[in-house]
Design an enzyme around this catalytic site. Structure first.
Site, PDB file in Angstrom:
ATOM      1  N   THR A   1       0.828  -1.210   0.000  1.00  0.00           N
ATOM      2  CA  THR A   1       0.000   0.000   0.000  1.00  0.00           C
ATOM      3  C   THR A   1       0.865   1.263   0.000  1.00  0.00           C
ATOM      4  OG1 THR A   1      -0.105  -0.302   2.388  1.00  0.00           O
ATOM      5  CG2 THR A   1      -2.048  -0.965   1.143  1.00  0.00           C
TER       6      THR A   1
ATOM      7  N   GLY B   1      18.032 -10.957   3.589  1.00  0.00           N
ATOM      8  CA  GLY B   1      17.173 -11.664   2.634  1.00  0.00           C
ATOM      9  C   GLY B   1      15.931 -12.266   3.256  1.00  0.00           C
ATOM     10  N   ALA B   2      15.631 -11.882   4.512  1.00  0.00           N
ATOM     11  CA  ALA B   2      14.479 -12.462   5.204  1.00  0.00           C
ATOM     12  C   ALA B   2      13.243 -11.576   5.078  1.00  0.00           C
ATOM     13  CB  ALA B   2      14.816 -12.684   6.673  1.00  0.00           C
TER      14      ALA B   2
ATOM     15  N   SER C   1      16.767  -5.539   6.020  1.00  0.00           N
ATOM     16  CA  SER C   1      18.168  -5.423   6.427  1.00  0.00           C
ATOM     17  C   SER C   1      18.883  -4.323   5.643  1.00  0.00           C
ATOM     18  CB  SER C   1      18.884  -6.762   6.239  1.00  0.00           C
ATOM     19  OG  SER C   1      18.783  -7.193   4.889  1.00  0.00           O
TER      20      SER C   1
ATOM     21  N   ASP D   1       9.575   0.974   4.970  1.00  0.00           N
ATOM     22  CA  ASP D   1      10.631   0.337   5.761  1.00  0.00           C
ATOM     23  C   ASP D   1      11.512   1.368   6.463  1.00  0.00           C
ATOM     24  OD1 ASP D   1       9.506  -1.849   4.553  1.00  0.00           O
ATOM     25  OD2 ASP D   1      11.097  -2.095   3.079  1.00  0.00           O
TER      26      ASP D   1
HETATM   27  C1  GLA Z   1       9.041  -3.963   0.537  1.00  0.00           C
HETATM   28  C2  GLA Z   1       9.262  -2.491   0.214  1.00  0.00           C
HETATM   29  C3  GLA Z   1       8.241  -1.626   0.920  1.00  0.00           C
HETATM   30  C4  GLA Z   1       6.819  -2.125   0.710  1.00  0.00           C
HETATM   31  C5  GLA Z   1       6.735  -3.626   0.970  1.00  0.00           C
HETATM   32  C6  GLA Z   1       5.382  -4.182   0.627  1.00  0.00           C
HETATM   33  O1  GLA Z   1       9.328  -4.203   1.884  1.00  0.00           O
HETATM   34  O2  GLA Z   1      10.553  -2.099   0.590  1.00  0.00           O
HETATM   35  O3  GLA Z   1       8.374  -0.288   0.484  1.00  0.00           O
HETATM   36  O4  GLA Z   1       6.355  -1.798  -0.570  1.00  0.00           O
HETATM   37  O5  GLA Z   1       7.718  -4.344   0.238  1.00  0.00           O
HETATM   38  O6  GLA Z   1       4.430  -3.685   1.492  1.00  0.00           O
END
Ligand code: GLA
Length: 410
Positions: A49, A153-154, A158, A203
């Site tokens: 979103t 990679g999880a 990271s 993130d």
């Molecule tokens: C990854 C991206 C985020 C977001 C998510 C999905 O983590 O880095 O910006 O788009 O996917 O919600």
């Protein structure tokens, strides 16, 4: 199952920072100017979103990237003995893909163009690149030593943790006075323009603005945020992360293809972004696949708002069904899950989780399960058994708690 680390700012992080500073002195021959940390994240709900100007509800992890940094002094000779060394950035990392040894990279601020740096060095380099862009500041050379406890990679961000740790360090050392939303925008640009992954703003925001004991309710259009208390322990609950160990990368095509579908859908519906699609809109005019992508985004935004309502009302257990609905929508409408994620989610729910869903971009990475604390061990074991029976690689399972956002440790 491994337990989550102790909360940031705790004695554990202080000891880790002192150890990193000592290691820095061993690598570079003098003490760092300071040590900064930035956490990874899990997203409780609100997936795919963020790049649609929508709502997300992630929390910062109690696992983090740490950087020890020292700016080069103008009077110092460059690393090659010459005076022209002041824009040299020397990077070192204990955070190598195989978890061993020390990886090094050296670059010049003036030479930083996308594609110039590969691997982990692209994350700090990308931050320098966006800070020192055409309207930016002069970033002098510096030395940086990185370590991280965020699994690579999880799907726990990271890479963003490294970018955020770098920007809070440089903001501090260069007295840039950037606020948290500005740092989020800059690190998003580092990821999009330099690393080449077309990701959104969730993130970085979680890493920069999270708080212990709370989730971050973020409006990805305005970047207005509210910390929503997540009193898990009071309700006898905890969050179990199941890392499927199926590697994912957002620089690959699937993520970009979903973004493109959303843009196509918005254009066909005559709006700038899916945030602006009225609730009762008939999606029948869209082709079948685009309609499903759009429906995921619209319903997911509603689920975030409903989750926040329930948490505000103290109904933590009540969010379980919303997590389950989110997973079904990501699996069926958005098609970003995979057999391992589905198995982790279904098995955790069958074994007593209050709710479970994939977290992050998908195509691998991790699932989260909201579980009774006293059943966490058993649920993790049940998921591991199901993976073994299905012939999947053994997953990694650990508990996490909402931790504090990025900051200086030493
Ligand atoms: C990854 C991206 C985020 C977001 C998510 C999905 O983590 O880095 O910006 O788009 O996917 O919600």
């Amino acid at each position: 199952m491994t337990r989550g680390r102790t909360a940031p700012g705790s004695g554990h992080d202080d000891a880790r920072a002192r150890q990193l500073a000592r290691r820095f002195a061993g690598v570079f021959g003098h003490a760092p100017d300071g040590v900064w940390r930035a956490p990874g994240r899990v997203n409780l709900i609100g997936e795919h979103t963020d790049y649609n100007d929508g709502f997300v509800l992630p929390f910062a992890l109690d696992r983090s990237a740490m950087v020890a940094v020292r700016l080069r002094r103008p009077e110092e000779p460059g690393p090659d003995g010459g005076a022209a060394g002041h824009d040299v950035v020397d990077l070192a990392s204990t955070w190598t893909p195989d978890g061993t040894g020390l990886s090094r990279a050296r670059l010049r601020v003036a030479d930083l163009v996308p594609g110039a740096v590969a691997g982990w060095g692209a994350y700090p380099a990308g931050v320098v690149h966006v800070l020192s862009g055409p309207d930016g500041v002069r970033v002098p050379g510096f030395e940086l030593l990185l370590d991280s406890t965020v699994p690579v990679g999880a799907g726990l961000s990271s890479s963003h943790a490294v970018e955020v740790a770098t920007i809070v360090a440089l903001d501090d050392l260069l007295a840039l006075g950037l606020d948290r939303p500005a740092m989020a925008r800059l690190t998003q640009r580092a990821e999009n323009e330099f690393v080449g992954a077309p990701t959104g703003i969730m993130d970085q925001s979680a890493s920069l603005r999270g708080r212990a004991g709370a989730a971050l309710f973020l409006d990805c259009r305005s970047l207005e945020a509210e910390l929503v208390p997540l009193p898990l322990a009071e309700h006898g609950l905890t969050v179990l992360v199941v890392d499927t160990r199926v590697a994912h990368s957002h620089a690959d095509g699937g993520y970009a293809a979903r973004r493109a579908a959303c843009e196509r859908g918005a254009a066909a519906l005559g709006v700038g972004s899916l945030r602006d699609v009225p609730r009762d809109t008939d999606l029948g005019a869209l082709d079948e696949e685009t309609a499903r992508r759009v429906r995921h985004v619209l319903t997911e935004n509603d689920r975030v708002l409903e989750t926040v309502e329930r948490l505000r009302a103290g109904d933590v257990t009540g969010i379980g069904e919303l997590l389950a609905a989110s997973h079904a929508s990501l699996r069926d409408d958005y098609e970003v899950s995979c057999p391992e994620l589905d198995l982790a989610v279904d098995t955790a729910r069958g074994a007593g989780a209050v709710g479970a869903r994939m977290t992050g971009g998908g195509f691998g990475g991790s699932a989260i399960a909201l579980v009774p604390a006293d059943a966490a061990e058993r649920i993790a074991a049940t998921v591991a058994e199901a993976f073994a029976r299905a012939g999947h690689r053994a997953p990694d399972a650990f508990l996490v708690a909402p931790g504090d956002g990025a900051g200086r440790v030493l």
